[in-house]
Design a protein around this motif. Structure first.
Motif, PDB file in Angstrom:
ATOM      1  N   ALA A   9       0.850  -1.365  -0.423  1.00 43.95           N
ATOM      2  CA  ALA A   9       0.066   0.620  -0.230  1.00 43.95           C
ATOM      3  C   ALA A   9       0.796   1.383  -0.167  1.00 43.95           C
ATOM      4  CB  ALA A   9      -0.443   0.384   1.397  1.00 43.95           C
ATOM      5  N   PHE A  10       1.986   1.419   0.500  1.00 47.61           N
ATOM      6  CA  PHE A  10       3.156   2.292   0.619  1.00 47.61           C
ATOM      7  C   PHE A  10       3.456   2.988  -0.582  1.00 47.61           C
ATOM      8  CE2 PHE A  10       4.445   3.087   5.565  1.00 47.61           C
ATOM      9  CZ  PHE A  10       2.520   3.272   5.914  1.00 47.61           C
ATOM     10  N   ARG A  12       2.240   1.729  -3.478  1.00 47.52           N
ATOM     11  CA  ARG A  12       0.896   2.314  -4.493  1.00 47.52           C
ATOM     12  C   ARG A  12       0.770   3.753  -3.300  1.00 47.52           C
ATOM     13  NH1 ARG A  12      -1.022  -2.389  -3.316  1.00 47.52           N
ATOM     14  NH2 ARG A  12      -2.690  -1.481  -1.917  1.00 47.52           N
ATOM     15  N   GLU A  13       1.238   4.136  -3.120  1.00 47.21           N
ATOM     16  CA  GLU A  13       0.697   5.511  -2.740  1.00 47.21           C
ATOM     17  C   GLU A  13       2.017   6.864  -3.319  1.00 47.21           C
ATOM     18  OE1 GLU A  13       0.263   6.199   1.286  1.00 47.21           O
ATOM     19  OE2 GLU A  13      -1.979   5.295   1.085  1.00 47.21           O
ATOM     20  N   THR A  14       2.728   5.605  -3.065  1.00 49.26           N
ATOM     21  CA  THR A  14       4.314   6.863  -3.179  1.00 49.26           C
ATOM     22  C   THR A  14       4.657   6.476  -4.897  1.00 49.26           C
ATOM     23  OG1 THR A  14       5.353   5.893  -1.265  1.00 49.26           O
ATOM     24  CG2 THR A  14       6.777   7.134  -3.169  1.00 49.26           C
ATOM     25  N   GLN A  16       1.904   7.467  -6.715  1.00 55.30           N
ATOM     26  CA  GLN A  16       0.912   7.865  -6.920  1.00 55.30           C
ATOM     27  C   GLN A  16       1.228   9.322  -7.029  1.00 55.30           C
ATOM     28  OE1 GLN A  16      -1.866   6.694  -4.305  1.00 55.30           O
ATOM     29  NE2 GLN A  16      -3.786   5.187  -6.184  1.00 55.30           N
ATOM     30  N   MET A  17       2.099   9.322  -5.668  1.00 51.80           N
ATOM     31  CA  MET A  17       3.011  10.591  -5.419  1.00 51.80           C
ATOM     32  C   MET A  17       4.116  11.002  -6.584  1.00 51.80           C
ATOM     33  SD  MET A  17       1.733  11.804  -3.037  1.00 51.80           S
ATOM     34  CE  MET A  17       3.391  14.232  -2.399  1.00 51.80           C
ATOM     35  N   GLN A  33      10.234   9.950  -5.708  1.00 52.43           N
ATOM     36  CA  GLN A  33       9.556   9.057  -4.939  1.00 52.43           C
ATOM     37  C   GLN A  33       9.347   8.054  -5.881  1.00 52.43           C
ATOM     38  OE1 GLN A  33       7.253   9.897  -2.720  1.00 52.43           O
ATOM     39  NE2 GLN A  33       8.887  11.942  -2.364  1.00 52.43           N
TER      40      GLN A  33
END
Length: 127
Positions: A9-10, A12-14, A16-17, A33
């Motif tokens: 999850a971390f 995936r979020e990164t 996206q960033m 990133q």
């Protein structure tokens, strides 16, 4: 949520960033990133295989541990070195030697870093 899911999850979020930074033309942030997302992705891979997660950010070190679980990942060694070159100068801008101050990431560098990350994530089966 188990540890593997948290790392994934971390990561995936990164990703996206990094993609958001690319849309904003923030090339330094894209590269920083992508490095962070690659590290989190490698840690997710290790966690899903119940391997210890070292508290390091060096992609080549993380990749070497992942290669023990899947030798085919060795093909990403050069790619990890490529992403690794951004960690120190973009985390510690005052650590950049003065003769390299103008060699910060370009749009092309950011595009290549993001493409490398997505290829690595596909190989790790995290996409």
């Amino acid at each position: 949520m188990n540890a593997g899911n948290r790392w994934a999850a971390f990561a995936r979020e990164t990703v996206q960033m990094a993609e958001a930074a690319q849309k904003l033309g923030l090339w330094n942030q894209v590269c920083l990133q992508t490095h962070r997302a690659a590290a989190n992705s490698l840690k997710a891979f290790l966690s899903e295989r119940h391997r210890p997660i070292p508290q390091v950010q060096h992609l080549t070190e993380l990749l070497a541990i992942c290669v023990e679980a899947n030798p085919e990942l060795a093909r990403f060694e050069d790619a990890c070195y490529g992403l690794e070159k951004y960690l120190i100068p973009l985390t510690y801008p005052d650590a950049v030697p003065s003769d390299q101050a103008n060699s910060l990431p370009s749009e092309k560098d950011a595009r290549e870093a993001l493409a490398t990350l997505l290829e690595l994530r596909e190989a790790l089966q995290l996409i």
